[in-house]
Design an enzyme around this catalytic site. Structure first.
Site, short mmCIF file in Angstrom:
data_model
loop_
_atom_site.label_atom_id
_atom_site.label_comp_id
_atom_site.label_asym_id
_atom_site.label_seq_id
_atom_site.Cartn_x
_atom_site.Cartn_y
_atom_site.Cartn_z
N ASP A 154 -2.37 -8.81 6.29
CA ASP A 154 -2.68 -7.73 5.35
C ASP A 154 -2.00 -6.42 5.77
OD1 ASP A 154 -3.90 -6.66 3.09
OD2 ASP A 154 -5.78 -7.71 3.47
N TRP B 89 0.74 -6.18 -0.91
CA TRP B 89 0.43 -5.82 -2.30
C TRP B 89 1.66 -5.37 -3.10
CZ3 TRP B 89 -2.22 -1.84 0.97
CH2 TRP B 89 -3.17 -2.44 1.79
N GLY B 90 2.84 -5.86 -2.70
CA GLY B 90 4.06 -5.51 -3.43
C GLY B 90 4.71 -4.22 -2.98
N ASP C 217 -5.06 -6.59 -5.73
CA ASP C 217 -5.92 -7.77 -5.74
C ASP C 217 -6.26 -8.21 -7.16
OD1 ASP C 217 -5.88 -7.57 -3.04
OD2 ASP C 217 -7.97 -6.93 -2.81
#
Length: 834
Positions: free
Chosen positions: A582, A617-618, A638
């Site tokens: 993450d 997350w791009g 998300d």
């Protein structure tokens, strides 16, 4: 019956006239010739060293090697094991033992740079036995050949080689000596591998021994695709293009890798005969390989030093003359004395041009391959043959929607006469390594194409991950949750459907490290991670964990920043197979790429193949560098259990399709199927869009409570097969005739994409109930004609020139479309080409 090459390499390598059968007791494989001859020894590869036998594994439906003494089963060919060489080679001359130990490029042993044995001054043919005659010396294959044979060293049955004998006439013998001496000094893994050779002056006699490439030539491969009426998959085209560009770079500069420097003492070499039947393919040494065949440039009979005294080069023989010609290099196909491109002499640049022409040929072949026999598709016939002059335009595959613009750009650059001859842009062929090798990208190409970077090669993730993650379900990140999911995979049929990863998300660890090491929460993992991993592995499944590239995870547990090597080694010691990484609590300065690259390197160095899932997350345009860093990369925030989230993720990321391919995929986030926020129709569309977009499919629901309807969606074999298709190309929007154009932030109804066999077409009732119809002539890559189709959710089948689906709001239909007469066959393109 067809047998996948990856699972049946020995069966697929049988020569014509041979078949195989299996004994009833041991399931031992044996071979039968059409004349009734029976043998346990493979007619090409020979017998296996005792006590090994070849068995048919009925459980996994594949070949396996079995040791009768140790009871060991392996997919590594015992003929290639070093202990086999040692035991068999005791009576073989030392120089042959040394030569036979060569292996192709690998992580630990490079063929490139290998020191070759010296050229012998005595005839050593008595050390070999002929296994198969390719050319009897009558000159049918090459004018200088005195015969071409497949041979093996007497006493060493585990390796095959090709012997090229040379004629004794003065001119041929001089050329033979030149070819042998040249190959003896060439050591690049993209070139055919020298084994040994001898030259005796009196009487004139010479033989050259090179590696045996058991998968034939590129010509043979394209024949198979042409016969099936399907394109050669683009990943394999790049595999050939980049590898051979690397080989050309070596021929000119002497450098052995993209990061090495040119050899200042190197004498540049021109091949002068680059064409499909001189590109050979060789299997990997183990049948568990997840990589394509080795592709090598062979036949150096016409090669010369660029600035040497070769009389043919001194005469500046032009391309495609009556002396040395290949039809795809001719200006006029009816006149072998013509030149193509006109008037240009052999040089480092014509080698590159010939390679580009061959790759173009590979892309356009439709029933014709290898040597072109007419103007290729996409080329103006008036500029191709007759008296119209040489080809003016570079070779352009712009009309072939099956291939990406980046491949088109690379072929244009290779075959653009203006680039190569008039402006002299490529002053040094050494730039090829930087232009194409492993990237499929040329310097100076448009900036938007710079996403074609090397794929991460960590041995996993060749197709999108299938599995489970507990986060969306709300279940605890505990051992109990992981084991319950694993048992549910087995009991519900999910394992048999292909799902394999049991992943645990954030909050699994203790709140602090112990002696700098991550430790699991003892209340959630009372026996530790390794014990759970062992149980999951025993079920034939894999285990995954979660981490973070910052100082802490998103829930405040220890992150891996500064501990990457320690954590990677810890994961490997526990037997972890999947690592979701993450992006919380990270530095404000710099980009995430550096942090993700650091962890990638640590995982690679750990010695365990671990699927690496980037979860930033791009951010930082991860899709432009994710391919070389991870096996998948999140491209959005998300997901939530709402139709609006499905629309937002699918619509905003379909344009990223060109960035994905085998080994690396855009990740749309975990699935919400089964969590109650979507209707059954919406669950079908959600699962279908993720699947055709080649996103990982990670179940995110409590499997103990899943409904039959939701489970049926997750178990749909046809949809899963499209997601796992080895070509690895995601579907994206296309606009049928008469349909309105896509609108930003809205889900477009029409999707399509190529598969290794056929095409997928997705139709989505994105805004309400609808009847959606598509003519196949409007689908990029299909064209007009009659096709067969199957709809994946209903199972309906049919044939015709179009398809149609009547759908409820937010439902989806997914069609797999094939040319009439084509069937879906188990060709494992992600692991081995056919």
């Amino acid at each position: 019956m067809l047998y996948p090459v990856a699972d049946f390499p020995e069966v697929n390598a049988l020569p014509k006239g041979w078949v195989f059968k299996v004994t009833k007791d041991e399931r031992r494989v044996y071979f039968i010739k059409d004349n009734g001859e029976t043998s346990f020894n493979h007619p090409y590869f020979g017998g296996l060293p005792k006590p090994w036998i070849l068995m048919f594994d009925t459980g996994k439906l594949r070949e396996v090697y079995y040791n009768r003494v140790t009871k060991q089963k392996t997919r590594e060919d015992p003929r290639y094991m070093m202990e086999t060489l040692a035991s068999q080679g005791s009576q073989v001359r030392k120089d042959l033992q040394q030569a036979v130990s060569m292996v192709r490029a690998g992580k630990d042993s490079q063929l490139g740079g290998r020191k070759h044995t010296e050229i012998l001054d005595f005839n050593n043919r008595d050390q070999f036995e002929i296994v198969h005659t390719i050319d009897d010396g009558s000159g049918q294959i090459g004018g200088m050949n005195g015969g071409i044979f497949v041979v093996r060293v007497k006493g060493l049955e585990n390796r095959l080689f090709v012997e090229k004998r040379f004629k004794s006439e003065a001119r041929d013998f001089e050329l033979a000596k030149k070819e042998i001496k040249m190959l003896q000094r060439l050591t690049h893994p993209s070139l055919t591998a020298y084994f040994t050779a001898f030259i005796t002056p009196d009487p004139p006699c010479a033989s050259l021994y090179v590696e045996f490439c058991d998968r034939g030539s590129l010509d043979n491969l394209v024949d198979k695709f042409s016969a099936r009426g399907v394109r050669v998959p683009e990943p394999f085209v790049w595999h050939i293009f980049s590898g051979l560009c690397d080989g050309l770079d070596y021929l000119i500069t002497g450098r052995l890798g993209k990061n090495s420097q040119p050899d200042l003492n190197w004498s540049p070499v021109i091949h002068r005969d680059i064409k499909p039947d001189n590109i050979l393919m060789k299997s990997r040494s183990t049948i568990a390989s997840t990589k394509y065949f080795y592709v090598v440039l062979s036949d150096f009979g016409l090669a010369c030093d660029e600035f040497g005294d070769d009389r043919w080069q001194k005469a500046r023989v032009t391309l495609g003359t009556s002396l040395y010609w290949a039809p795809e290099l001719l200006k006029d196909l009816n006149d072998k004395s013509s030149t193509f491109p006109g008037q240009f002499k052999h040089s480092r640049y014509t080698d590159l041009w010939a390679l580009g022409a061959m790759i173009f040929n590979l892309c356009v072949a439709e029933g014709q391959c290898g040597h072109l026999r007419s103007a290729p598709k996409g080329i103006d016939a008036s500029k191709w043959s007759g008296t119209k002059g040489s080809l003016i335009d570079p070779m352009d595959i712009k009309d072939l929607n099956f291939y990406t613009p980046q491949l088109r750009e690379a072929i244009l650059l290779a075959t653009t006469k203006d680039h190569m001859w008039e402006r002299g842009v490529l002053k040094d062929m050494g730039t090829i390594g930087n232009r194409w090798a492993c990237t499929g990208l040329a310097q100076g190409a448009p900036a938007e194409t710079t996403h074609l970077t090397p794929r991460l090669n960590n041995g996993v993730g060749v197709t999108p991950a299938l599995g489970f993650n507990n986060w969306n379900s709300g279940l605890s990140s505990s051992a109990a949750t992981a084991l319950a999911a694993a048992n549910a995979f087995v009991g519900l049929g999910l394992k048999d459907a292909g799902y394999e990863y049991i992943n645990t998300d954030d909050t699994w660890s203790s709140s602090a490290r112990v002696n700098g090491t991550l430790v699991p929460d003892p209340t959630k993992w009372p026996n530790g991670v390794k014990a759970v991993a062992d149980e999951i592995h025993a079920l034939g499944l894999k285990i995954g964990l979660y981490g973070d590239s910052g100082t802490a995870t998103c829930s405040g547990f220890p992150g891996s920043q500064g501990y990457e090597t320690t954590d990677a080694n810890t994961l490997a010691s526990w037997g972890v197979d999947f690592w979701k990484y993450d992006n919380c609590n990270t530095p404000t300065a710099g980009t995430s790429q550096t942090r993700y690259t650091t962890m990638r390197d640590a995982l690679l160095a750990s010695g365990r193949p671990i699927y690496y899932a980037i979860c930033n997350w791009g951010a930082d345009s991860v899709y432009t560098w994710g391919q070389s860093t991870g096996n998948s990369w999140r491209v959005s925030s998300d997901v939530t259990d709402a139709w609006s989230a499905i629309v937002d993720i699918a619509s905003s990321n379909q344009a990223l399709a060109p960035y994905a391919g085998p080994g690396g995929f855009n990740d749309f986030d975990m699935l919400e199927v089964g969590n109650g926020g979507l209707t059954t129709e919406e669950e079908r569309a959600h699962f279908g869009l993720w699947a055709i977009g080649k996103s990982p499919l990670l179940i995110g629901t409590d499997l103990s409570k899943i409904s039959n309807a939701s489970l049926a969606v997750l178990l749909n074999a046809d949809v899963i097969a499209i997601n796992q298709d080895p070509l690895g190309t995601p579907a994206s929007y296309f606009q049928p005739t008469g349909a309105s154009a896509p609108v930003s932030n809205s889900l477009y109804p029409y999707w399509s994409g190529p598969l290794s066999e056929g095409y997928v077409i997705g139709l989505v009732a994105s805004s309400g109930p609808a009847t959606l119809s598509v003519n196949f002539s409007d689908v990029p890559g299909l064209g007009s004609g009659t096709y067969s189709w199957k709809e994946c959710y209903t199972g309906a089948t049919g044939t015709g020139t179009s398809i149609s689906a009547t759908l409820q709001a937010h439902d989806m239909a997914i069609f797999r479309v094939l040319k009439i007469g084509e069937t879906i066959r188990p060709m494992e393109w992600a692991t081995e080409p056919p």
